[in-house]
Scaffold this active site. Sequence first.
Site, PDB file in Angstrom:
ATOM      1  N   GLU A  56     -30.975  82.767 -83.588  1.00 47.54           N
ATOM      2  CA  GLU A  56     -31.879  83.081 -84.684  1.00 47.54           C
ATOM      3  C   GLU A  56     -33.270  82.758 -84.020  1.00 47.54           C
ATOM      4  OE1 GLU A  56     -31.124  80.866 -88.468  1.00 47.54           O
ATOM      5  OE2 GLU A  56     -33.078  80.019 -88.264  1.00 47.54           O
ATOM      6  N   SER A  89     -24.776  79.059 -93.068  1.00 48.48           N
ATOM      7  CA  SER A  89     -25.972  80.068 -93.013  1.00 48.48           C
ATOM      8  C   SER A  89     -26.169  80.938 -94.233  1.00 48.48           C
ATOM      9  CB  SER A  89     -25.958  80.557 -91.513  1.00 48.48           C
ATOM     10  OG  SER A  89     -27.058  81.406 -91.358  1.00 48.48           O
ATOM     11  N   HIS A  98     -25.709  79.899 -83.612  1.00 42.39           N
ATOM     12  CA  HIS A  98     -26.128  80.915 -84.589  1.00 42.39           C
ATOM     13  C   HIS A  98     -27.667  80.531 -84.485  1.00 42.39           C
ATOM     14  CE1 HIS A  98     -27.733  81.690 -88.379  1.00 42.39           C
ATOM     15  NE2 HIS A  98     -26.977  82.732 -88.559  1.00 42.39           N
ATOM     16  N   ASN A  99     -27.997  79.450 -84.727  1.00 39.22           N
ATOM     17  CA  ASN A  99     -29.436  78.989 -84.971  1.00 39.22           C
ATOM     18  C   ASN A  99     -30.148  79.230 -83.488  1.00 39.22           C
ATOM     19  OD1 ASN A  99     -28.618  78.175 -87.441  1.00 39.22           O
ATOM     20  ND2 ASN A  99     -29.906  76.398 -87.470  1.00 39.22           N
ATOM     21  N   LYS A 147     -22.198  77.188 -85.201  1.00 37.11           N
ATOM     22  CA  LYS A 147     -23.647  77.273 -86.211  1.00 37.11           C
ATOM     23  C   LYS A 147     -24.798  77.066 -85.376  1.00 37.11           C
ATOM     24  CE  LYS A 147     -26.379  77.700 -89.708  1.00 37.11           C
ATOM     25  NZ  LYS A 147     -27.424  76.655 -89.857  1.00 37.11           N
TER      26      LYS A 147
END
Length: 478
Positions: A190, A129, A186-187, A183
């Site tokens: 986000e 990222s 994480h998105n 990940k």
Amino acid sequence: QSANIGVIGLAVMGSNLARNLASREGNVVAVYNRSPERTRQLIAEHGSEGDFVPSETIEEFVASLQPPRTAIIMVQAGKGTDAVIDQLAGLFEPGDIIVDGGNADFHDTIRREKAISAKGLNFVGAGISGGEEGALNGPSIMPGGSAEAYKTLGPILASIAAVAEGEPCVTHVGTDGAGHFVKMIHNGIEYADMQLIAEAFDLLRTVGGHEPAQIAEVFQAWNTGDLESYLIEITAEVLKQVDADTGKPFVDVVLDQAGQKGTGVWTVQNALDLGVPVGGIAAAVFARSVSSHPEQRRAVQRTAAARPTPVSPGENFEDAVRAALYASKVVAYAQGFDAIIAAAKEYNWDIDKGAVAKIWRAGCIIRAQFLNRIVEAYERNPDLETLLEDEYFARAVADGVDAWRRIVSVAALSGVPVPGFSAALSYYDSLSVERLPAALIQGQRDFFGAHTYKRIDKDGVFHTMWGAGRNEVRQDGH
Ligand code: 6PG
């Protein structure tokens, strides 16, 4: 055989990652791209930045790597990745390491790891990222794969990762798909972070009556407090921007339809499969999709009741919006970590939540001061049922909850859509209220389908004979 690391796929992310690697002491970087022009261009423009070994065929590329050969694939996720993995797997030898640095679906990573490790090779799915800038100067890296592969790969990744409080933002997340799962979460976070910030902006504008440039200053001020983060910082920059053509604020000339490439959707799909309520994150994903249905929006605009006049913002409106934003953000992170915990159980990953929070402190898109609070929470108690019960977060949310309620009601009365704020608040209320109306749902299920229910005062499984006398019978054979 001189390179300790190779990069395949030299589009922006790949070439920036290769340049980052080459710029660090001790790395010699083999580079290869399917069309050799890209490789030549990278060497022509940046060859002097470090030690590169360019190749025009994949065979040459493989021959330029020293064992255990380690190559990071940076091609478009999906079919392209499988093709490159197959090529490499045909040329690599046992012990060599294939790393997929794309935004892969972690199910694909699990499948690929199985196939590759059966050949005696190592496969690592690494979430990376930080966008183009992060790839070049220091991303946050979330690798999943064998511990053996990480022995070789770990130091190389640590050499290029962002650094937070002296520690590189990379950790061995877990086996096979663990890195790409983290990940993906994480998105998802986000998406939530971005939506919540957008709602705060909308309120400050529609109810608060401020112009984008003024709101930019509000965000700049917030960026010095507990909301300090990359996304708040760039929000101020975007809001300051004035369109050169029209002289209008940039945000007023951009089409209001948010795009998405799929990782937010994956987060919600997988959370649904795992049975984890991530309503705050889901609200953010759905908000993007609502925005991208212009025909429906126009249809309802034509037929809807007159828009309400915004109510008066009242005292300390900005502070109240900030508190609502902060509390909603805590919920999004709590939900994201819940999904990580559930997936770790489902897929047998040994994930250190504190370590994940640590590697998100710098380099990645959701980087924020706030992550330190999560690190501390998991240090206090690694087995938290939810981040919301941690003493710091419990207090932070309790301190802001009156403002949060006020903001959600002000938004409703003013006709400002706040799907993120309100989903997060309802989630918090659902967890904190003593009794939920779920008892009624159990009654309905039992009524129409004899689905049975449990009682609060006795053990056992019960059914009421709704159609015949309405007597209660015990259903578990006692
Ligand atoms: C990152 C980002 C990145 C993602 C973009 C765009 O961590 O660097 O998450 O991986 O591709 O944020 O995502 P959307 O197009 O779905 O908004």
